[in-house]
Scaffold this motif. Sequence first.
Motif, short mmCIF file in Angstrom:
data_model
loop_
_atom_site.label_atom_id
_atom_site.label_comp_id
_atom_site.label_asym_id
_atom_site.label_seq_id
_atom_site.Cartn_x
_atom_site.Cartn_y
_atom_site.Cartn_z
N SER A 193 0.84 -1.20 0.00
CA SER A 193 0.00 0.00 0.00
C SER A 193 0.87 1.25 0.00
CB SER A 193 -0.93 0.00 1.22
OG SER A 193 -1.94 0.97 1.07
N SER A 250 -3.89 3.06 -1.75
CA SER A 250 -4.36 2.78 -0.40
C SER A 250 -5.87 2.57 -0.37
CB SER A 250 -3.97 3.94 0.53
OG SER A 250 -4.49 3.74 1.82
N ILE A 353 3.88 1.18 3.13
CA ILE A 353 3.32 0.40 4.23
C ILE A 353 2.66 -0.88 3.70
CG2 ILE A 353 2.88 2.31 5.83
CD1 ILE A 353 -0.13 2.00 4.80
N LYS A 355 -0.84 -3.16 3.77
CA LYS A 355 -2.28 -3.23 4.07
C LYS A 355 -2.59 -4.68 4.43
CE LYS A 355 -5.26 -0.93 1.49
NZ LYS A 355 -6.01 -0.07 2.44
N GLU A 381 2.35 -1.49 12.56
CA GLU A 381 1.98 -1.99 11.23
C GLU A 381 1.59 -3.46 11.20
OE1 GLU A 381 3.89 -1.75 6.71
OE2 GLU A 381 4.97 -0.86 8.39
N ASP A 386 -4.36 0.79 8.36
CA ASP A 386 -3.45 1.62 7.57
C ASP A 386 -4.17 2.90 7.17
OD1 ASP A 386 -4.47 1.24 4.52
OD2 ASP A 386 -4.62 -0.66 5.57
N ASN A 393 0.18 7.14 9.26
CA ASN A 393 0.58 5.76 9.58
C ASN A 393 1.53 5.72 10.78
OD1 ASN A 393 -0.65 3.83 7.53
ND2 ASN A 393 0.12 5.50 6.24
#
Length: 409
Positions: A193, A250, A353, A355, A381, A386, A393
């Motif tokens: 993501s 995202s 990041i 997801k 995480e 997210d 984040n």
Amino acid sequence: MSRIVIVGGGAAGMYAALIGAEKGHQIDLYEKNEKLGKKLYITGKGRCNLTNACDGETLLGSVISNPRFMYSSFYGHSNQDTMALFERIGLSIKTERGNRVFPASDKSSDVIKALERELKKNQVRIHLNTEIREIVVKEGRCVGIRTAGGENVPADACILATGGLSYRTTGSTGDGYRFAKAQGHSIVECIPSLVSLETEEDWPVKVQGLSLKNVELLVQKKNRILYRETGEMLFTDRGVSGPLILTASSVAGRDIMQKEVELLIDLKPALTHKQLDKRLIREFEEQKNRQFKNCLGNLFPNKLIPVMVEQSGIAPEKQVNLITKEERKRFAEQIKALCLHVKQLGGFKEAVITKGGVSTREVDPKTMESKLVEGLYFAGEILDVDAVTGGFNLQIAWSTAYAAASHVK
């Protein structure tokens, strides 16, 4: 006073260690890398976008996956609380466009140094180059961890802050998911993501490096609008990237995984179709004796012109005064909806990041404690939470870490 072991020395792990130590617990922080905060070091291109100084409603509204789960921890330790804590431990901060908060020095290393300094001051025991093999559970309660070297470490509680799967070189290799799964937790499918998008079309490579500002991006699947926003985007050798695209990944990531998603770029969002047609008539009238390929300099960046000509279906050498009304109308439609079809998400190697992760249905939102194993907590995480870009984040990491470290019995 409890003995807490924290697995993972990234943002959430360091923060949890600090909060736990300040509350009087004995803390052992385990990190498999040679130093703490490896991913934090490269966050925000090395500047570290610490959090976002927005209001609470905007903070929650910026969370894409499971925002309701974050309600308690955001209000238990808000973005304002985070900023106050960093200033308290000696980090000067500043707020920039979009309420993005950065260290005043623009150095992520200063964030890590400030946290490390406080950890040492609060006598947190830091174990570097130490990989964890498993979480030890007896009769439904976490009683410690076992290292890869075979050492059994007893504890009253364990906080898993092992991160996700993005930037694997920093140590995010999914260890925490394996630990959680071994204790009966469900893992929501993990996908990249805040990542670039690869397109079916190969023409973006011809304009790679070109950034477009103030364009509108529409992401849709079978005429269902998934995302629509105005901002900035960038062409790459494989497709598209930039702020608009990262946010789109995202919001629409799981739809993109299932294919058939298209991007429509409005290159002139400030103009209606009627206004754009009048603009084209004026441009063509002023340059009526020129070839089509040579009369678009006032409309697009030079790098984009060959692509627009190619996509238009109008012969490049065609004299402008010979372009038909139908051709002009089709060209206007193209300008208002330049189309690209998404092939796939960029990979974890470049994703900001992850997801997905530990299912929030199996975690207490107030305490971050597992509903399945007493004394097992999660932060950061590793959880299926997210948000979009802008510091949100990292705020998830800070707030969940605070909740976990504050509620160890």
